[in-house]
Design an enzyme around this catalytic site. Sequence first.
Site, PDB file in Angstrom:
ATOM      1  N   LYS A  10      67.487 108.643  42.288  1.00  0.00           N
ATOM      2  CA  LYS A  10      68.579 109.365  41.596  1.00  0.00           C
ATOM      3  C   LYS A  10      68.121 109.763  40.199  1.00  0.00           C
ATOM      4  O   LYS A  10      67.173 109.200  39.641  1.00  0.00           O
ATOM      5  CB  LYS A  10      69.838 108.498  41.496  1.00  0.00           C
ATOM      6  CG  LYS A  10      69.687 107.180  40.691  1.00  0.00           C
ATOM      7  CD  LYS A  10      69.873 107.299  39.196  1.00  0.00           C
ATOM      8  CE  LYS A  10      69.628 105.989  38.457  1.00  0.00           C
ATOM      9  NZ  LYS A  10      69.319 106.134  37.047  1.00  0.00           N
ATOM     10  N   ASP A 134      73.628  99.945  39.628  1.00  0.00           N
ATOM     11  CA  ASP A 134      73.440 101.241  40.295  1.00  0.00           C
ATOM     12  C   ASP A 134      73.546 101.150  41.816  1.00  0.00           C
ATOM     13  O   ASP A 134      73.571 102.182  42.492  1.00  0.00           O
ATOM     14  CB  ASP A 134      72.044 101.812  39.980  1.00  0.00           C
ATOM     15  CG  ASP A 134      71.912 102.277  38.545  1.00  0.00           C
ATOM     16  OD1 ASP A 134      72.939 102.324  37.835  1.00  0.00           O
ATOM     17  OD2 ASP A 134      70.773 102.587  38.141  1.00  0.00           O
TER      18      ASP A 134
HETATM   19  O1  C5P Z   1      72.706  95.946  36.598  1.00  0.00           O
HETATM   20  P1  C5P Z   1      71.219  95.913  36.458  1.00  0.00           P
HETATM   21  O2  C5P Z   1      70.645  94.591  36.890  1.00  0.00           O
HETATM   22  O3  C5P Z   1      70.538  97.040  37.112  1.00  0.00           O
HETATM   23  O4  C5P Z   1      70.944  96.054  34.890  1.00  0.00           O
HETATM   24  C1  C5P Z   1      69.696  95.746  34.327  1.00  0.00           C
HETATM   25  C2  C5P Z   1      69.874  95.504  32.843  1.00  0.00           C
HETATM   26  O5  C5P Z   1      70.230  96.732  32.198  1.00  0.00           O
HETATM   27  C3  C5P Z   1      70.999  94.557  32.496  1.00  0.00           C
HETATM   28  O6  C5P Z   1      70.543  93.221  32.491  1.00  0.00           O
HETATM   29  C4  C5P Z   1      71.422  95.016  31.115  1.00  0.00           C
HETATM   30  O7  C5P Z   1      70.535  94.525  30.135  1.00  0.00           O
HETATM   31  C5  C5P Z   1      71.197  96.516  31.175  1.00  0.00           C
HETATM   32  N1  C5P Z   1      72.432  97.261  31.518  1.00  0.00           N
HETATM   33  C6  C5P Z   1      73.439  97.361  30.559  1.00  0.00           C
HETATM   34  N2  C5P Z   1      74.577  98.065  30.859  1.00  0.00           N
HETATM   35  C7  C5P Z   1      74.734  98.655  32.055  1.00  0.00           C
HETATM   36  C8  C5P Z   1      73.728  98.558  33.037  1.00  0.00           C
HETATM   37  C9  C5P Z   1      72.582  97.847  32.725  1.00  0.00           C
HETATM   38  O8  C5P Z   1      73.326  96.847  29.446  1.00  0.00           O
HETATM   39  N3  C5P Z   1      75.836  99.340  32.301  1.00  0.00           N
END
Ligand code: C5P
Length: 294
Positions: A10, A134
């Site tokens: 994406k 995501d």
């Molecule tokens: O949700 P995911 O594990 O993919 O996110 C990875 C990192 O990206 C999180 O640990 C966080 O530090 C950051 N993140 C964030 N806000 C979001 C998505 C991700 O701060 N909306």
Amino acid sequence: MLLSVLAPAKVNLYLQVLGKRADGYHELLTVFQAVDLCDVLHVTRGFAGLTISAPKFLPQGKDNLVYRAAYSFYEAAGYHPEVYIHLEKNIPVEAGLGGGSSDAAAVLYALNRLYDFVLSEERLSLIAANLGSDVPFFLHGGTAIGRGRGELIEQLPDLPTMWLRLVKPPFGLSTASVYRAWGSESTAQWLDFLQSLALGPAGYQLFNDLEAPAFTLRPELQAIKEQLYQDGAAASLLAGSGTTVFGLYTEKPTDQLVLPEGYRQWVVSTLTTACHRGKESEKVGRKVSTHKTR
Ligand code: C5P
């Protein structure tokens, strides 16, 4: 039984960071768009236990998101794991293209299908959101608004097909590091972006609040963006938290950019929800069609 499914990448056509939340995540308003650079997941039901085969440069076993997705599925369904999953990786990592999240969603989809849709769509979405912000988007792909951490999905009508040139430098950036570098001010214009969608791809007002922090961390990314504009892209933007930068084209680019050593590039089209999983095969030995990298 083998089920091979595509896991598309994406980009975010719009990404506004609304603020930092008490749980450490950032509140987002974003528009995801699936593109046809795809990993392929070969999911075989009928092996004892839960085994993953993934390229060496990825986390192995329980540390791999594909493993965690499969484990979560079996836990929710209440079955003993009996699956072998082979991950064919084409989407670069630390690229902002959501490859790991898409792989996880593809595993949830494939297992649910191999087990006669034992889990509801709502259950699958909840499991997906627990695996990563995501992941829910990748259950259906296409074009969608993401709210909350990005996990609250509102599907949008398909946009006209567009061509994108993706450029990935040899270095990556972790999502967390880019969010940490985000500076709280935003020039985002949500209504302008929405209205620009009526103008067609050449008029889209793409936006990404993570671009400035990523460009500060890696100034080379700005140069890619400039090169894409010089190449004739109608618009150019950092993909998610980077380090891929994409250019948007109304006609398919037929040439390749001359890029520094180690940089990679792909020309891809946007994908609708209808073609999100590609042509599937349930017979051992038959392969699904995948996007050829350039
Ligand atoms: O949700 P995911 O594990 O993919 O996110 C990875 C990192 O990206 C999180 O640990 C966080 O530090 C950051 N993140 C964030 N806000 C979001 C998505 C991700 O701060 N909306």
